[in-house]
Write a protein that holds these residues in place. Structure first.
Motif, PDB file in Angstrom:
ATOM      1  N   LEU A 165      36.129 -41.851  29.786  1.00 35.12           N
ATOM      2  CA  LEU A 165      34.888 -41.281  29.276  1.00 35.12           C
ATOM      3  C   LEU A 165      34.497 -41.896  27.939  1.00 35.12           C
ATOM      4  CD1 LEU A 165      32.554 -39.272  29.404  1.00 35.12           C
ATOM      5  CD2 LEU A 165      34.071 -37.540  28.418  1.00 35.12           C
ATOM      6  N   LYS A 166      35.462 -42.047  27.073  1.00 40.05           N
ATOM      7  CA  LYS A 166      35.174 -42.574  25.735  1.00 40.05           C
ATOM      8  C   LYS A 166      34.486 -43.939  25.788  1.00 40.05           C
ATOM      9  CE  LYS A 166      37.386 -42.806  21.183  1.00 40.05           C
ATOM     10  NZ  LYS A 166      38.670 -42.625  20.453  1.00 40.05           N
ATOM     11  N   PRO A 167      35.030 -44.927  26.530  1.00 42.10           N
ATOM     12  CA  PRO A 167      34.325 -46.227  26.585  1.00 42.10           C
ATOM     13  C   PRO A 167      33.003 -46.169  27.350  1.00 42.10           C
ATOM     14  CG  PRO A 167      36.291 -46.244  27.983  1.00 42.10           C
ATOM     15  CD  PRO A 167      36.354 -44.995  27.174  1.00 42.10           C
ATOM     16  N   LEU A 168      32.874 -45.244  28.308  1.00 42.74           N
ATOM     17  CA  LEU A 168      31.591 -45.100  28.996  1.00 42.74           C
ATOM     18  C   LEU A 168      30.535 -44.559  28.050  1.00 42.74           C
ATOM     19  CD1 LEU A 168      32.713 -43.714  32.474  1.00 42.74           C
ATOM     20  CD2 LEU A 168      31.392 -45.807  32.091  1.00 42.74           C
ATOM     21  N   LEU A 169      30.899 -43.562  27.259  1.00 42.81           N
ATOM     22  CA  LEU A 169      29.955 -43.002  26.287  1.00 42.81           C
ATOM     23  C   LEU A 169      29.540 -44.040  25.248  1.00 42.81           C
ATOM     24  CD1 LEU A 169      31.619 -39.514  25.710  1.00 42.81           C
ATOM     25  CD2 LEU A 169      29.360 -39.908  26.706  1.00 42.81           C
ATOM     26  N   ALA A 170      30.454 -44.938  24.945  1.00 37.11           N
ATOM     27  CA  ALA A 170      30.159 -45.995  23.973  1.00 37.11           C
ATOM     28  C   ALA A 170      29.408 -47.162  24.597  1.00 37.11           C
ATOM     29  CB  ALA A 170      31.455 -46.487  23.335  1.00 37.11           C
ATOM     30  N   GLY A 171      29.249 -47.163  25.920  1.00 41.91           N
ATOM     31  CA  GLY A 171      28.561 -48.255  26.587  1.00 41.91           C
ATOM     32  C   GLY A 171      29.390 -49.522  26.675  1.00 41.91           C
ATOM     33  N   GLU A 172      30.712 -49.387  26.531  1.00 40.38           N
ATOM     34  CA  GLU A 172      31.586 -50.557  26.549  1.00 40.38           C
ATOM     35  C   GLU A 172      31.919 -51.014  27.965  1.00 40.38           C
ATOM     36  OE1 GLU A 172      34.878 -49.092  24.367  1.00 40.38           O
ATOM     37  OE2 GLU A 172      33.835 -49.094  22.424  1.00 40.38           O
ATOM     38  N   ILE A 173      31.874 -50.083  28.922  1.00 42.78           N
ATOM     39  CA  ILE A 173      32.154 -50.407  30.319  1.00 42.78           C
ATOM     40  C   ILE A 173      31.111 -49.705  31.180  1.00 42.78           C
ATOM     41  CG2 ILE A 173      34.631 -50.616  29.894  1.00 42.78           C
ATOM     42  CD1 ILE A 173      34.965 -47.874  31.291  1.00 42.78           C
ATOM     43  N   ARG A 174      31.156 -49.984  32.492  1.00 42.59           N
ATOM     44  CA  ARG A 174      30.311 -49.281  33.440  1.00 42.59           C
ATOM     45  C   ARG A 174      31.190 -48.759  34.572  1.00 42.59           C
ATOM     46  NH1 ARG A 174      24.349 -50.720  34.557  1.00 42.59           N
ATOM     47  NH2 ARG A 174      24.592 -48.474  34.912  1.00 42.59           N
ATOM     48  N   SER A 175      30.570 -47.939  35.453  1.00 41.74           N
ATOM     49  CA  SER A 175      31.347 -47.268  36.490  1.00 41.74           C
ATOM     50  C   SER A 175      30.544 -47.184  37.779  1.00 41.74           C
ATOM     51  CB  SER A 175      31.717 -45.857  36.018  1.00 41.74           C
ATOM     52  OG  SER A 175      30.546 -45.075  35.813  1.00 41.74           O
ATOM     53  N   SER A 176      31.213 -46.719  38.855  1.00 42.83           N
ATOM     54  CA  SER A 176      30.546 -46.516  40.140  1.00 42.83           C
ATOM     55  C   SER A 176      31.059 -45.238  40.780  1.00 42.83           C
ATOM     56  CB  SER A 176      30.793 -47.702  41.079  1.00 42.83           C
ATOM     57  OG  SER A 176      30.016 -48.820  40.702  1.00 42.83           O
ATOM     58  N   PHE A 177      30.265 -44.735  41.736  1.00 43.86           N
ATOM     59  CA  PHE A 177      30.613 -43.514  42.456  1.00 43.86           C
ATOM     60  C   PHE A 177      30.773 -43.889  43.925  1.00 43.86           C
ATOM     61  CE2 PHE A 177      29.170 -39.371  44.422  1.00 43.86           C
ATOM     62  CZ  PHE A 177      30.303 -38.659  44.060  1.00 43.86           C
ATOM     63  N   ALA A 178      32.008 -43.875  44.429  1.00 42.26           N
ATOM     64  CA  ALA A 178      32.314 -44.355  45.780  1.00 42.26           C
ATOM     65  C   ALA A 178      32.404 -43.181  46.739  1.00 42.26           C
ATOM     66  CB  ALA A 178      33.623 -45.151  45.771  1.00 42.26           C
ATOM     67  N   MET A 179      31.311 -42.925  47.435  1.00 38.00           N
ATOM     68  CA  MET A 179      31.246 -41.782  48.344  1.00 38.00           C
ATOM     69  C   MET A 179      30.776 -42.186  49.742  1.00 38.00           C
ATOM     70  SD  MET A 179      29.423 -38.101  47.718  1.00 38.00           S
ATOM     71  CE  MET A 179      29.502 -36.789  48.919  1.00 38.00           C
ATOM     72  N   THR A 180      29.649 -42.863  49.854  1.00 38.60           N
ATOM     73  CA  THR A 180      29.037 -43.163  51.148  1.00 38.60           C
ATOM     74  C   THR A 180      29.897 -44.117  51.963  1.00 38.60           C
ATOM     75  OG1 THR A 180      26.866 -42.864  50.161  1.00 38.60           O
ATOM     76  CG2 THR A 180      26.943 -44.024  52.250  1.00 38.60           C
ATOM     77  N   GLU A 181      29.982 -43.853  53.276  1.00 40.07           N
ATOM     78  CA  GLU A 181      30.772 -44.687  54.171  1.00 40.07           C
ATOM     79  C   GLU A 181      29.924 -45.168  55.340  1.00 40.07           C
ATOM     80  OE1 GLU A 181      34.928 -42.232  53.277  1.00 40.07           O
ATOM     81  OE2 GLU A 181      34.296 -42.568  55.349  1.00 40.07           O
TER      82      GLU A 181
END
Length: 405
Positions: free
Chosen positions: A125-141
């Motif tokens: 969470l900390k690096p995401l809030l800082a904009g240092e990294i990005r993320s994805s949500f893996a749900m759809t199949e």
């Protein structure tokens, strides 16, 4: 209920409008040039060089993490307060990232802020809030009707101090981006549980974990979406520590419902911003073009469409504000019907406005020379993303019928 802007929102809105005028709209050509340059260099999913500077300016001006209601992580805006700001960011499909307010990171940050352990928050969470990294949500199949989340087949099996993940996901927004480092993945830990809503769990999977294979990027309406991408991904015997589970086994559906409510309304807010931009482009086009000896703006069919567009946008905006008010006052779960209604109404209304704008531009409206095709792809995909229209209509009807059964 009252939807007047609070003094804080008035100040943020004025600052955001200035920022868009000073840094976003003037950089549209540069944005396209840098996308093309990255593609030529063989790195289409690298961050655009201009973005780091724009993000730094946004942080300096206090236009950062505006989406997050938790005050310890952001300005603590309510959903009603955030709505007009999110709409402004939506006027350009790529600008939300500048303010660290783009999907799927917003939803993932909310999940980590609400459900993550201290260790998970510190690590991700900390690096995401800082904009240092990005993320994805893996749900759809691809192999099941993912509109019913209980269909998910991806397996999450515990072996000692690890979970082993096997499954195939697709349209995983943002996963192609070079700065994406973490997936929030939904799968089944207890497929035989009699309660179908307690079979699923969510778990954190670092992108560089052995066994994670990006098969291909997926196009939206035949067009790819660098630098984000929406790939198909195979998870084959992917091992992560048990500490990566979110909230505990069997809580995945619960987390998904908590995540998707804010995500859905944010999408609708951005969609209204795009429709506003499309209507503005339509009007500018119609007053500047002549056909059959008079401006297009004086022809009845186009006046009809302009009027209808304004009504569709206003209808969407007020419905979204009502849903935001309900979320703020009674909570996301109680406001589920209002969220479902805007998730159906807003994309359908806004895609019609964009379609008419494309028609006003003629051949140019179908080309790469305007933003309208990007707007159209975004608006149209929302009729499927985060639950298709049919699922939301069914949920609305069930709630309406409940009093009669």
């Amino acid at each position: 209920m009252h939807f007047e802007f609070t003094p804080r929102v008035i100040a943020l809105r004025e600052e955001l409008l200035r920022f868009m005028d000073e840094y976003v709209y003037p950089n549209e050509k540069r944005h396209e040039e840098e996308l093309a340059a990255n593609a030529r260099a063989g790195r289409p999913y690298a961050e655009l060089p201009m973005m780091a500077g724009l993000k730094a300016k946004a942080r300096e001006r206090g236009l950062w993490n505006l989406f997050l209601p938790e005050s310890e992580h952001g300005p603590g805006l309510s959903n009603v307060e955030y709505a007009p700001l999110c709409e402004i960011m939506g006027r350009r499909y790529w600008s939300s990232e500048i303010f660290n307010c783009s999907a799927p990171d917003t939803g993932n940050m909310e999940v980590l802020a609400r459900y993550g352990t201290k260790a998970q928050q510190e690590r991700w969470l900390k690096p995401l809030l800082a904009g240092e990294i990005r993320s994805s949500f893996a749900m759809t199949e691809p192999e099941v009707a993912s509109s019913d989340a209980t269909n998910i087949r991806c397996s999450i099996r515990r072996e000692g101090g690890e979970y082993v993940i096997n499954g195939r996901k697709w349209y995983i927004t943002g996963a192609m981006n070079e700065r994406c480092e973490i997936f929030v993945l939904m799968g089944k830990t207890d497929p035989d549980n009699a309660d179908r809503h307690k079979q699923q769990s969510m778990i954190l999977v670092p992108k560089n974990t052995p066994g994670v294979t990006i098969v291909r990027d997926m196009a939206l309406l035949g067009v790819y979406d660098p630098p984000f991408g929406h790939p198909e991904i195979v998870f084959e015997n992917v091992r992560v520590p048990v500490e990566n589970i979110l909230l505990g086994e069997g809580r995945g559906f619960e987390i998904a419902q908590g995540r998707l409510g804010p995500g859905r309304i944010h999408h609708c807010m951005r969609a209204i911003g795009m429709a506003e931009a499309a209507l503005e482009m339509m009007c500018q086009r119609l007053v500047s073009r002549t056909a059959f000896h008079k401006p297009l703006s004086e022809q009845g069919v186009w006046r009809e469409r302009i009027a209808e567009s304004r009504m569709l946008i206003e209808q969407s905006r007020w419905m979204v504000l009502n849903a935001a008010y309900r979320m703020d006052t009674v909570g996301n779960k109680v406001a589920a019907k209002e969220i479902a209604m805007i998730k159906v109404l807003t994309p359908n209304n806004c895609v019609k406005v964009v379609d008419w704008a494309m028609q006003a531009f003629g051949a140019m409206g179908l080309s790469q020379d305007t933003l309208l095709t990007h707007f159209y792809a975004y608006e149209r995909h929302l009729r499927v993303a985060d639950g298709p229209d049919e699922v939301h209509r069914n949920a609305i009807a069930k709630q309406e019928l409940a009093a009669y059964q």
